[in-house]
Design an enzyme around this catalytic site. Structure first.
Site, PDB file in Angstrom:
ATOM      1  N   HIS A  69       5.109 -12.657  20.407  1.00 29.76           N
ATOM      2  CA  HIS A  69       4.233 -13.581  21.152  1.00 29.76           C
ATOM      3  C   HIS A  69       2.773 -13.116  21.030  1.00 29.76           C
ATOM      4  CE1 HIS A  69       2.150 -15.254  24.669  1.00 29.76           C
ATOM      5  NE2 HIS A  69       1.791 -14.007  24.865  1.00 29.76           N
TER       6      HIS A  69
ATOM      7  N   CYS B  38       4.404 -20.925  22.387  1.00 32.98           N
ATOM      8  CA  CYS B  38       5.142 -20.301  21.279  1.00 32.98           C
ATOM      9  C   CYS B  38       6.651 -20.368  21.516  1.00 32.98           C
ATOM     10  CB  CYS B  38       4.662 -18.877  21.013  1.00 32.98           C
ATOM     11  SG  CYS B  38       5.493 -17.579  21.924  1.00 32.98           S
TER      12      CYS B  38
ATOM     13  N   CYS C 105       2.306 -20.831  27.605  1.00 34.00           N
ATOM     14  CA  CYS C 105       2.260 -20.530  26.171  1.00 34.00           C
ATOM     15  C   CYS C 105       3.215 -21.461  25.433  1.00 34.00           C
ATOM     16  CB  CYS C 105       2.663 -19.073  25.924  1.00 34.00           C
ATOM     17  SG  CYS C 105       2.719 -18.686  24.175  1.00 34.00           S
TER      18      CYS C 105
ATOM     19  N   CYS D  43       8.224 -17.767  24.056  1.00 32.41           N
ATOM     20  CA  CYS D  43       8.063 -18.027  25.487  1.00 32.41           C
ATOM     21  C   CYS D  43       8.892 -19.234  25.920  1.00 32.41           C
ATOM     22  CB  CYS D  43       6.599 -18.220  25.838  1.00 32.41           C
ATOM     23  SG  CYS D  43       5.657 -16.706  25.602  1.00 32.41           S
TER      24      CYS D  43
ATOM     25  N   ASP E 247      -5.497  -5.677   8.287  1.00 34.56           N
ATOM     26  CA  ASP E 247      -4.124  -5.614   8.780  1.00 34.56           C
ATOM     27  C   ASP E 247      -4.104  -4.788  10.055  1.00 34.56           C
ATOM     28  OD1 ASP E 247      -3.026  -2.635   8.224  1.00 34.56           O
ATOM     29  OD2 ASP E 247      -4.421  -3.204   6.655  1.00 34.56           O
TER      30      ASP E 247
ATOM     31  N   ASP F  82       0.853  -1.185   0.000  1.00 34.41           N
ATOM     32  CA  ASP F  82       0.000   0.000   0.000  1.00 34.41           C
ATOM     33  C   ASP F  82       0.893   1.240   0.000  1.00 34.41           C
ATOM     34  OD1 ASP F  82       0.793   0.509   2.618  1.00 34.41           O
ATOM     35  OD2 ASP F  82      -1.241   0.745   3.396  1.00 34.41           O
TER      36      ASP F  82
HETATM   37 ZN   LIG Z   1       4.300 -17.087  23.798  1.00 33.90          ZN
END
Ligand SMILES: [Zn+2]
Length: 441
Positions: free
Chosen positions: A424, A399, A397, A402, A290, A124
């Site tokens: 995260h 992820c 978590c 973490c 977005d 954009d």
């Molecule tokens: Zn995390």
């Protein structure tokens, strides 16, 4: 270019039919989330104890984007603004700009090396960067070339944001004559640019899918812009300028737009994040949006810094006495004892680490944090910090951030920790989004 509402040609789809369609669930496309690039990366070699990067780190080669750290990527694609690449206040160095043009957007972001679903790329203009100027600094031709050269999947036409919003009854009485003629002028310019952009696209036939932008100042004016864009030939339309709008205002606009929407039209919501409403948005034909806010809240918000599936936590502030500008000034002015500050600061980090390893009780880091806050004259946030530390949300978590960073992800301090928390949050946000989308479907 402006068509008065009363004399507008017959719609291809009646409002009752459009509403029936979305109510019966005809609109069930996936909704994809794009993350706007701002060259935010983390250094995987960063050492939290020494608080430094590896000596042989080469930023360009070694630092990682969120989509490289978290698998699968915490978003469906990347949005890149032309203004960010070569506008005033650009975040790109000359070398980066050259590399982007040479490699194309996909290889530049190393999206070609990812496992899992293919990420989308959208370009954009970054209209908020020139919102105060009379005219956009780019022509439709400039941006068409930018998208084609970088080989984007989607390209958004040049637009000019209207910052004001007007709800009913003024919108009903004078739908297309705003109190400020500048608003109508910006809409007209945006629509003219969209026409030129599509014309050029048809002549040169680059690979990307073009999007026209609807700018408006009220539900009816947005509907008008959408109507014009569809007539020009757009099947993909970005709705711009909605960032400052409240959710009910966005929904009013979407409702008004749905009266004129063709069944095949797809909408992109520029900069709008409201996961709770995503199903409703989808019913109106929104298939993408977005937002940077999950990332930015990690270090810009006062309280909602660390996301979990159902709530947010405050991150633990441990200010850097040696690199915080304001604190340095106070040290220089003789208001703070630097050595004492350093030792209180170190105590906070040390006790937080020990707490995460179950070596000390919760009260130990809380006491250290309170002492440091008192020393700095900052507010006492013991109660909030207690919640964060007691729950240890980073332990639950899954992820990669973490798992690797442990408690460091919850500490509000310096770019390496703060950006990791932002990554995260993107992961959690993306999961929340998918949860919302699967609830009713
Ligand atoms: Zn995390």
């Amino acid at each position: 270019m402006q068509v008065p509402a009363s004399s507008a040609p017959r719609r291809r789809i009646s409002s009752t039919q459009a509403r029936r369609n979305w109510r019966s669930g005809v609109r069930r496309q996936p909704v994809i989330f794009l993350f706007p690039d701002s060259q935010d990366q983390v250094d995987p070699s960063y050492d939290f104890d020494r608080e430094s990067s590896s000596l042989d780190r080469v930023r360009q080669r070694d630092d990682r984007y969120a989509h490289e750290v978290i698998v699968p990527a915490p978003y469906d694609g990347v949005l890149l603004s032309k203004a960010l690449v070569d506008g005033r206040g650009s975040k790109y160095t000359l070398a980066q700009r050259h590399r982007l043009y040479r490699l194309g957007v996909r290889r530049f972001f190393r999206l070609d090396q990812l496992e899992g679903p293919l990420l989308t790329t959208m370009g954009d203009c970054g209209a908020f960067t020139y919102v105060r100027e009379e005219k956009p600094p780019y022509s439709p031709e400039d941006v068409l070339e930018f998208y084609a050269e970088c080989d984007f999947d989607y390209g958004i036409s040049v637009d000019h944001v209207i910052l004001d919003y007007q709800s009913e009854p003024a919108d009903v009485v004078r739908p297309l004559r705003p109190p400020n003629p500048e608003w109508a002028k910006r809409q007209k310019l945006t629509l003219e640019y969209a026409g030129e952009f599509l014309r050029l696209h048809r002549v040169r036939q680059p690979r990307f899918q073009p999007l026209g932008v609807a700018q408006g100042w009220s539900p009816r004016s947005y509907a008008h812009a959408v109507e014009v864009l569809q007539k020009i030939g757009y099947s993909h339309i970005a709705l711009g300028g909605m960032v400052p709008l409240k959710t009910p205002e966005i929904l009013s606009c979407l409702r008004a737009i749905s009266d004129v929407t063709y069944p095949e039209t797809h909408f992109h919501l520029l900069g709008v994040t409201r996961t709770k409403r995503v199903l409703e948005f989808r019913k109106y034909g929104v298939t993408s949006f977005d937002s940077t806010s999950p990332f930015r809240q990690a270090f810009m918000d006062d309280t909602d810094n660390y996301y979990t599936a159902d709530r947010s936590y405050v991150a633990i502030r441990v200010m850097q006495i040696d690199s915080n500008h304001r604190l340095k000034q106070r040290v220089l002015a003789g208001q703070l004892n630097q050595n004492k500050g350093r030792s209180l600061e170190a105590k906070c980090l040390q006790t937080l680490g020990a707490y995460d390893r179950h070596e000390v009780e919760l009260e130990t880091p809380l006491r250290a944090l309170r002492r440091y806050a008192t020393f700095l004259g900052e507010e006492d946030r013991t109660d909030e910090y207690r919640r964060t530390l007691e729950d240890r949300p980073w332990r639950a978590c899954g992820c990669a951030i973490c798992r690797d960073a442990g408690i460091q992800v919850a500490i509000f301090r310096g770019t390496e920790r703060n950006k990791r928390r932002g990554f995260h949050n993107l992961h959690v946000f993306n999961q929340r989004l998918h949860r919302e989308l699967t609830v009713v479907s």
